[in-house]
Write a protein that holds these residues in place. Structure first.
Motif, mmCIF file in Angstrom:
data_model
loop_
_atom_site.group_PDB
_atom_site.id
_atom_site.type_symbol
_atom_site.label_atom_id
_atom_site.label_comp_id
_atom_site.label_asym_id
_atom_site.label_seq_id
_atom_site.Cartn_x
_atom_site.Cartn_y
_atom_site.Cartn_z
ATOM 1 N N ASP A 165 -14.383 -1.323 -13.679
ATOM 2 C CA ASP A 165 -14.238 -0.170 -14.573
ATOM 3 C C ASP A 165 -14.645 1.119 -13.848
ATOM 4 O O ASP A 165 -14.885 2.148 -14.472
ATOM 5 C CB ASP A 165 -15.074 -0.372 -15.847
ATOM 6 C CG ASP A 165 -16.535 -0.695 -15.530
ATOM 7 O OD1 ASP A 165 -16.857 -0.960 -14.352
ATOM 8 O OD2 ASP A 165 -17.356 -0.681 -16.461
ATOM 9 N N ARG A 166 -14.761 1.046 -12.547
ATOM 10 C CA ARG A 166 -15.092 2.230 -11.760
ATOM 11 C C ARG A 166 -14.218 2.199 -10.490
ATOM 12 O O ARG A 166 -13.486 1.243 -10.249
ATOM 13 C CB ARG A 166 -16.569 2.244 -11.384
ATOM 14 C CG ARG A 166 -17.032 0.989 -10.647
ATOM 15 C CD ARG A 166 -18.302 1.203 -9.857
ATOM 16 N NE ARG A 166 -18.025 2.002 -8.683
ATOM 17 C CZ ARG A 166 -18.841 2.134 -7.650
ATOM 18 N NH1 ARG A 166 -20.006 1.513 -7.658
ATOM 19 N NH2 ARG A 166 -18.526 2.866 -6.598
ATOM 20 N N GLU A 167 -14.304 3.258 -9.691
ATOM 21 C CA GLU A 167 -13.558 3.267 -8.441
ATOM 22 C C GLU A 167 -14.515 3.142 -7.270
ATOM 23 O O GLU A 167 -15.696 3.489 -7.369
ATOM 24 C CB GLU A 167 -12.748 4.560 -8.344
ATOM 25 C CG GLU A 167 -11.841 4.753 -9.545
ATOM 26 C CD GLU A 167 -10.491 5.326 -9.190
ATOM 27 O OE1 GLU A 167 -10.400 6.082 -8.212
ATOM 28 O OE2 GLU A 167 -9.514 4.992 -9.900
ATOM 29 N N TYR A 168 -14.021 2.618 -6.174
ATOM 30 C CA TYR A 168 -14.810 2.442 -4.958
ATOM 31 C C TYR A 168 -14.172 3.228 -3.822
ATOM 32 O O TYR A 168 -12.953 3.247 -3.686
ATOM 33 C CB TYR A 168 -14.880 0.965 -4.569
ATOM 34 C CG TYR A 168 -15.601 0.115 -5.578
ATOM 35 C CD1 TYR A 168 -16.976 -0.085 -5.489
ATOM 36 C CD2 TYR A 168 -14.923 -0.469 -6.649
ATOM 37 C CE1 TYR A 168 -17.652 -0.853 -6.423
ATOM 38 C CE2 TYR A 168 -15.588 -1.240 -7.589
ATOM 39 C CZ TYR A 168 -16.953 -1.417 -7.474
ATOM 40 O OH TYR A 168 -17.615 -2.177 -8.411
ATOM 41 N N LYS A 169 -15.014 3.849 -3.021
ATOM 42 C CA LYS A 169 -14.537 4.503 -1.803
ATOM 43 C C LYS A 169 -14.653 3.524 -0.647
ATOM 44 O O LYS A 169 -15.732 2.963 -0.413
ATOM 45 C CB LYS A 169 -15.399 5.733 -1.496
ATOM 46 C CG LYS A 169 -15.208 6.905 -2.440
ATOM 47 C CD LYS A 169 -16.070 8.059 -1.941
ATOM 48 C CE LYS A 169 -15.887 9.304 -2.772
ATOM 49 N NZ LYS A 169 -16.757 10.396 -2.260
ATOM 50 N N THR A 170 -13.566 3.333 0.055
ATOM 51 C CA THR A 170 -13.583 2.358 1.142
ATOM 52 C C THR A 170 -13.077 2.967 2.454
ATOM 53 O O THR A 170 -12.391 3.986 2.445
ATOM 54 C CB THR A 170 -12.685 1.132 0.822
ATOM 55 O OG1 THR A 170 -11.317 1.525 0.911
ATOM 56 C CG2 THR A 170 -12.942 0.599 -0.573
ATOM 57 N N VAL A 171 -13.461 2.332 3.542
ATOM 58 C CA VAL A 171 -12.860 2.634 4.842
ATOM 59 C C VAL A 171 -12.404 1.322 5.467
ATOM 60 O O VAL A 171 -12.966 0.259 5.180
ATOM 61 C CB VAL A 171 -13.846 3.318 5.819
ATOM 62 C CG1 VAL A 171 -14.212 4.714 5.343
ATOM 63 C CG2 VAL A 171 -15.095 2.478 6.040
ATOM 64 N N VAL A 172 -11.365 1.406 6.291
ATOM 65 C CA VAL A 172 -10.891 0.247 7.044
ATOM 66 C C VAL A 172 -11.214 0.473 8.516
ATOM 67 O O VAL A 172 -10.899 1.536 9.052
ATOM 68 C CB VAL A 172 -9.367 0.053 6.870
ATOM 69 C CG1 VAL A 172 -8.855 -1.074 7.776
ATOM 70 C CG2 VAL A 172 -9.017 -0.229 5.412
ATOM 71 N N VAL A 173 -11.858 -0.500 9.143
ATOM 72 C CA VAL A 173 -12.165 -0.396 10.574
ATOM 73 C C VAL A 173 -11.319 -1.425 11.326
ATOM 74 O O VAL A 173 -11.408 -2.625 11.050
ATOM 75 C CB VAL A 173 -13.658 -0.634 10.858
ATOM 76 C CG1 VAL A 173 -13.962 -0.372 12.331
ATOM 77 C CG2 VAL A 173 -14.523 0.249 9.972
#
Lengths: 217, 217
Positions: free
Chosen positions: A82-90
């Motif tokens: 029910d929320r958003e996540y900030k992600t990075v791809v390495v």
């Protein structure tokens, strides 16, 4: 850490499946479902399903079952969707690009903010409006942008170092695709997808079946 | 089917991990390893490890341990990795291409013979020396070329039909990436990688940790 009862790994594996089936029922316009009906679809026993869901609250009514829309929403909440996540791809090789595209395409609340690689040939490229940045800037970026999740798509040799940098930067979770069991401190969630292990399990099952059918001839 | 004792799903999951660690020890030049040493690396108890390996034969020597090279080779054999498999990939989107590249790159005995899609824009393209063919020709191709494994990278709605066609064609196993639990007959091995389930499990773990640390403040 708090004194919240720890949920078993087995339930953590079952919850996303409940969500998947409820999502399917929703697209079919189904309004309510009993634990027996869920049991027939999913393959867990009805009492297992009731027990799992009771862990998190009282969602069903005796003799009525579950409201599909409501239970779907509740499970999303339980799963933290029910929320958003900030992600990075390495690691922006084939797999990294596929995971980037997958996550972007499905619009599932896991927003890829940055891509990182060591290869100067692809640093500065853009994939789905996201820039490939220099790996040396990873930790600073993760700190500054308050990144929640790091997705590791590098090879085995470099995966632990990448994980350490992500954790130094402050990520709360790691989604690991490298064929290694990473070490992370308490308080950081780790979920691995070991593609080669999966393929080898399939190979084993095929071999076992071949042997069974040889013996029964 | 024969009367071979059925190996539990739990062992099927552990075997590829043993292989992974033994492969790692091999690259480090380690010649022998005890079940206690394996236990420390892998995290299963030493008695669990001995019991698992004893299921398949007598590989270790009391007080000496296991020869790394020999045990690695034996586990490869047990897993059915001492032979090659002919595979096809159905659905050549991002994920299908990534899986194709992954399987090609690692040269792991799973040879991709053909790619299949319904999109006329990509039919006729080549990826790593493999042609993208028309999906309507899948079943004939699988029969003619004696394909062992079908890799499903299509969406949920089409995945069961693709599986049915692959099985009609005679595959022995399916590696499924569609977010659905496929139905396959006895005698066909099924292994699924549910990426969204994995991501949702991660989300749940992150949420649980957040709540724990909130409570402990």
């Amino acid at each position: 850490m708090g004194n919240k009862p720890k949920v078993s790994n087995a339930i953590i594996r079952r919850l996303p499946r409940y969500r998947r089936y409820l999502g399917y029922l929703q697209t079919k316009g189904v309004k309510k479902v009993s634990s027996n009906e869920l049991s027939e679809m999913i393959g867990y026993t009805a009492s297992q399903i009731r027990q799992d869901l009771n862990t998190f609250g009282e969602f069903g009514q005796q003799g009525y079952g579950y409201e599909v829309d409501k239970l779907y929403k509740e499970i999303n909440r339980i799963l933290g969707l029910d929320r958003e996540y900030k992600t990075v791809v390495v690691g922006v090789g084939n797999l990294g690009q596929a995971i980037t595209n997958y996550t972007y395409y499905y619009k599932i609340g896991f927003n890829i903010m940055g891509l990182f690689d060591v290869n100067p040939k692809i640093i500065g490229n853009w994939i789905n409006d996201v820039e490939v940045m220099d790996y040396s800037k990873l930790e600073d970026y993760v700190k500054r942008e308050h990144i929640d999740i790091g997705i590791i798509c590098v090879n085995r040799e470099n995966a632990q170092e990448v994980a350490d940098r992500l954790i130094e930067g402050g990520v709360k979770g790691i989604w690991n695709f490298a064929p290694i069991d990473l070490v992370v401190p308490a308080g950081v969630a780790l979920e691995s997808v070991h593609l080669s292990d999966s393929l080898h399990a399939l190979s084993f099952m095929i071999k076992s079946m071949d042997q069974s059918s040889d013996k029964s001839r």
